[in-house]
Scaffold this active site. Structure first.
Site, PDB file in Angstrom:
ATOM      1  N   GLU A  96       0.865  -1.133  -0.078  1.00 25.32           N
ATOM      2  CA  GLU A  96       0.014   0.029  -0.058  1.00 25.32           C
ATOM      3  C   GLU A  96       0.925   1.374  -0.009  1.00 25.32           C
ATOM      4  O   GLU A  96       2.097   1.313   0.530  1.00 25.32           O
ATOM      5  CB  GLU A  96      -0.865  -0.055   1.246  1.00 25.32           C
ATOM      6  CG  GLU A  96      -1.937  -1.022   1.237  1.00 25.32           C
ATOM      7  CD  GLU A  96      -2.833  -1.289   2.419  1.00 25.32           C
ATOM      8  OE1 GLU A  96      -4.152  -1.350   2.180  1.00 25.32           O
ATOM      9  OE2 GLU A  96      -2.340  -1.048   3.594  1.00 25.32           O
ATOM     10  N   CYS A 109       3.583   8.342   1.134  1.00 26.37           N
ATOM     11  CA  CYS A 109       4.042   7.556   2.287  1.00 26.37           C
ATOM     12  C   CYS A 109       4.182   5.981   1.440  1.00 26.37           C
ATOM     13  O   CYS A 109       3.326   5.640   0.931  1.00 26.37           O
ATOM     14  CB  CYS A 109       3.132   7.415   3.528  1.00 26.37           C
ATOM     15  SG  CYS A 109       3.798   6.153   4.593  1.00 26.37           S
ATOM     16  N   CYS A 116       6.082  -7.165   7.117  1.00 28.46           N
ATOM     17  CA  CYS A 116       7.286  -6.499   7.962  1.00 28.46           C
ATOM     18  C   CYS A 116       7.747  -8.142   8.909  1.00 28.46           C
ATOM     19  O   CYS A 116       6.731  -8.408   9.359  1.00 28.46           O
ATOM     20  CB  CYS A 116       7.047  -5.418   8.580  1.00 28.46           C
ATOM     21  SG  CYS A 116       8.554  -4.944   9.446  1.00 28.46           S
ATOM     22  N   CYS A 120       6.355  -5.695  15.443  1.00 27.78           N
ATOM     23  CA  CYS A 120       5.883  -4.707  16.728  1.00 27.78           C
ATOM     24  C   CYS A 120       4.483  -4.971  16.903  1.00 27.78           C
ATOM     25  O   CYS A 120       3.730  -5.000  15.938  1.00 27.78           O
ATOM     26  CB  CYS A 120       6.131  -3.104  16.133  1.00 27.78           C
ATOM     27  SG  CYS A 120       7.932  -2.908  15.718  1.00 27.78           S
ATOM     28  N   CYS A 123       1.471  -2.727  15.493  1.00 29.34           N
ATOM     29  CA  CYS A 123       1.433  -2.334  14.219  1.00 29.34           C
ATOM     30  C   CYS A 123       0.731  -3.420  13.137  1.00 29.34           C
ATOM     31  O   CYS A 123       0.986  -4.704  13.167  1.00 29.34           O
ATOM     32  CB  CYS A 123       2.843  -2.206  13.566  1.00 29.34           C
ATOM     33  SG  CYS A 123       3.107  -2.116  11.919  1.00 29.34           S
ATOM     34  N   CYS A 351      -0.607   5.869  10.169  1.00 28.05           N
ATOM     35  CA  CYS A 351       0.359   5.171  10.459  1.00 28.05           C
ATOM     36  C   CYS A 351       0.084   3.868  10.983  1.00 28.05           C
ATOM     37  O   CYS A 351      -0.616   3.799  12.024  1.00 28.05           O
ATOM     38  CB  CYS A 351       1.123   5.904  11.730  1.00 28.05           C
ATOM     39  SG  CYS A 351       1.875   7.520  11.017  1.00 28.05           S
TER      40      CYS A 351
HETATM   41  N1  SAH Z   1       9.434   0.089   9.889  1.00 24.09           N
HETATM   42  C1  SAH Z   1       9.523   1.689  10.085  1.00 24.09           C
HETATM   43  C2  SAH Z   1       8.687   2.512   8.962  1.00 24.09           C
HETATM   44  C3  SAH Z   1       7.288   1.965   8.885  1.00 24.09           C
HETATM   45  S1  SAH Z   1       6.239   2.420  10.145  1.00 24.09           S
HETATM   46  C4  SAH Z   1       9.638   1.840  11.511  1.00 24.09           C
HETATM   47  O1  SAH Z   1       8.810   1.146  12.130  1.00 24.09           O
HETATM   48  O2  SAH Z   1      10.071   2.878  11.672  1.00 24.09           O
HETATM   49  C5  SAH Z   1       6.022   4.188  10.450  1.00 24.09           C
HETATM   50  C6  SAH Z   1       5.810   4.666  11.741  1.00 24.09           C
HETATM   51  O3  SAH Z   1       4.345   4.322  12.169  1.00 24.09           O
HETATM   52  C7  SAH Z   1       6.703   4.153  12.898  1.00 24.09           C
HETATM   53  O4  SAH Z   1       6.918   4.890  13.605  1.00 24.09           O
HETATM   54  C8  SAH Z   1       5.661   2.855  13.497  1.00 24.09           C
HETATM   55  O5  SAH Z   1       6.096   2.578  14.867  1.00 24.09           O
HETATM   56  C9  SAH Z   1       4.376   3.803  13.568  1.00 24.09           C
HETATM   57  N2  SAH Z   1       3.095   3.043  13.717  1.00 24.09           N
HETATM   58  C10 SAH Z   1       3.229   1.689  13.755  1.00 24.09           C
HETATM   59  N3  SAH Z   1       1.944   1.272  14.164  1.00 24.09           N
HETATM   60  C11 SAH Z   1       1.193   2.059  14.495  1.00 24.09           C
HETATM   61  C12 SAH Z   1      -0.091   2.417  14.824  1.00 24.09           C
HETATM   62  N4  SAH Z   1      -0.917   1.528  14.811  1.00 24.09           N
HETATM   63  N5  SAH Z   1      -0.486   3.736  15.372  1.00 24.09           N
HETATM   64  C13 SAH Z   1       0.282   4.704  14.874  1.00 24.09           C
HETATM   65  N6  SAH Z   1       1.663   4.814  14.494  1.00 24.09           N
HETATM   66  C14 SAH Z   1       2.154   3.447  14.219  1.00 24.09           C
HETATM   67 FE1  SF4 Z   2       7.719  -3.213  10.836  1.00 27.20          FE
HETATM   68 FE2  SF4 Z   2       5.377  -2.022  11.860  1.00 27.20          FE
HETATM   69 FE3  SF4 Z   2       7.450  -2.323  13.335  1.00 27.20          FE
HETATM   70 FE4  SF4 Z   2       7.621  -0.726  11.372  1.00 27.20          FE
HETATM   71  S1  SF4 Z   2       6.245  -0.554  13.178  1.00 27.20           S
HETATM   72  S2  SF4 Z   2       9.177  -2.255  12.001  1.00 27.20           S
HETATM   73  S3  SF4 Z   2       6.273  -1.694   9.912  1.00 27.20           S
HETATM   74  S4  SF4 Z   2       6.534  -4.113  12.651  1.00 27.20           S
END
Ligand code: SAH
Ligand code: SF4
Length: 365
Positions: A96, A109, A116, A120, A123, A351
């Site tokens: 996406e 974006c 991934c 986390c 996410c 995000c």
């Molecule tokens: N993998 C990279 C970049 C993609 S995520 C990273 O983790 O930094 C981009 C941002 O969105 C990151 O800071 C991530 O922690 C945040 N993010 C992930 N899940 C989210 C959620 N459900 N709500 C708000 N931010 C989120």
């Molecule tokens: Fe991967 Fe989501 Fe963690 Fe970013 S926040 S590293 S996209 S699992």
């Protein structure tokens, strides 16, 4: 040249590589420049429409796909100002891309991986696991889509073109470093897409090796680091990567990065109700950043992100009063701090919400 697994497309080539390719077919180098202009400046949507190229060359080029991204759906939110594209790749994976139009700029974006592998817990992309790395062409073609979309929207003024690009879509850019960096170089190329390095931002989960590499690159793109907790216990619970690169190591790499580049680093901090949004955690965060990242003037910034809902997690979004209280504490400690304004929540484009709904549905059945 890169990879063998995926099918190559025209957006996988830089100008020198296109020149080589066409040279092998007996074409002069100006033809490669013409083609490159079509791809990155005119945004020509098909080889057939590159009518200034000889028909024989077009026939040959048509054997390679222009792009391997197949647009499956565009969802529109925020009264047309946020658009999320779902692309299907030749092997069935989905990615996406989100386009956000503001009065004075337009930001795209971009995803760097399908899924991934970092896991986390907050996410949506993390819940998919890693499907595969994207090729440089698949990364680049997302920005091209955004430009084409803006052109179709007829947006006027500075927001009529892609002015900013963030690698904050699906995936961890530093886990796909080489291809991701090729995409950065290509998007930056003044002869082509011509996006300034300062207009690009990469966000990392905190892969220290990637931070070290970025510090030595020739293009000064911006760095954002996902921190999300001020101590190792909580960070490891939220982000498994912390067991590999704990906070002290991450901070040491950040400090070196700042010393070497003299560039400001942003820390992202997703606020989760009752998990990481307590005042004592704000104080701990402020102390950590003051102690660790300020050899000279303080070159850090905190971006607070109210958590966007991800179905099936026991987590909650911090109430607004807790967000502002957290921000106030950081400000009192002298840490520059902003709250990220949301876009695209209703179309799951915000995000951490990118999961390619189709894939999730397949997984659930
Ligand atoms: N993998 C990279 C970049 C993609 S995520 C990273 O983790 O930094 C981009 C941002 O969105 C990151 O800071 C991530 O922690 C945040 N993010 C992930 N899940 C989210 C959620 N459900 N709500 C708000 N931010 C989120
Ligand atoms: Fe991967 Fe989501 Fe963690 Fe970013 S926040 S590293 S996209 S699992």
């Amino acid at each position: 040249m890169e990879h063998t697994m995926e099918q190559r497309c025209l957006y996988d080539y830089n100008l020198a590589e296109l020149t080589e390719l066409l040279k092998g077919w007996g074409e002069p180098s100006f033809r490669a420049r013409q083609l490159y202009r079509h791809l990155y400046v005119n945004l020509t949507a098909s080889v057939e429409r590159m009518t200034d190229l000889p028909a024989t060359l077009r026939a040959r080029l048509a054997e390679l796909p222009l792009s391997t991204l197949r647009l499956e759906r565009v969802q529109i939110g925020d009264a047309g100002l946020t658009r999320k594209a779902l692309f299907r790749l030749p092997d069935g994976a989905v990615v996406e891309t989100v386009l956000m139009v503001y009065p004075d700029r337009s930001t795209v974006c971009v995803s760097t991986q399908a899924g991934c592998g970092m896991g986390c817990v907050f996410c949506a992309t993390g819940r998919l696991g890693l499907l595969r790395n994207l090729s440089s062409g698949e990364i680049v073609a997302q920005a091209i889509w955004a430009s084409q979309e803006l052109r179709a929207m007829n947006a006027a003024g500075p927001s009529g073109r892609v002015t900013n690009l963030v690698f904050m879509g699906m995936g961890e850019p530093f886990a796909n470093y080489d291809r991701w960096w090729q995409a950065v170089e290509r998007l930056h190329d003044p002869q082509g897409f011509n996006l300034g390095a300062r207009s690009m931002t990469v966000s990392t989960v905190g892969l220290v090796k990637g931070i070290e590499r970025l510090a030595n690159e020739r293009l000064p793109i911006n760095l954002a680091i996902s921190l999300h907790a001020p101590d190792d216990t909580l960070r490891s619970e939220l982000m498994p990567v912390n067991r590999r690169y704990p906070i002290a190591e991450l901070m040491a790499a950040t400090r070196q990065y700042i010393t070497k580049t003299r560039r400001r680093v942003s820390f992202e901090y997703v606020l989760l109700q009752g998990k990481n949004d307590h005042p004592h955690q704000a104080i701990a965060l402020a102390r950590l950043l003051r102690r660790e990242a300020s050899p000279g003037p303080m070159l850090v910034h905190v971006n607070l992100i109210p958590w966007n809902p991800v179905p099936g997690t026991p987590l909650g979004r911090s109430e607004w009063e807790r967000v502002t209280a957290f921000q106030q504490i950081l400000t009192d400690y002298g840490i520059p701090c902003t709250v990220r304004v949301e876009r695209g929540v209703e179309i799951a484009a915000a995000c951490g919400q990118l999961a390619g709904q189709t894939t999730l549905m397949v997984e659930m059945t």
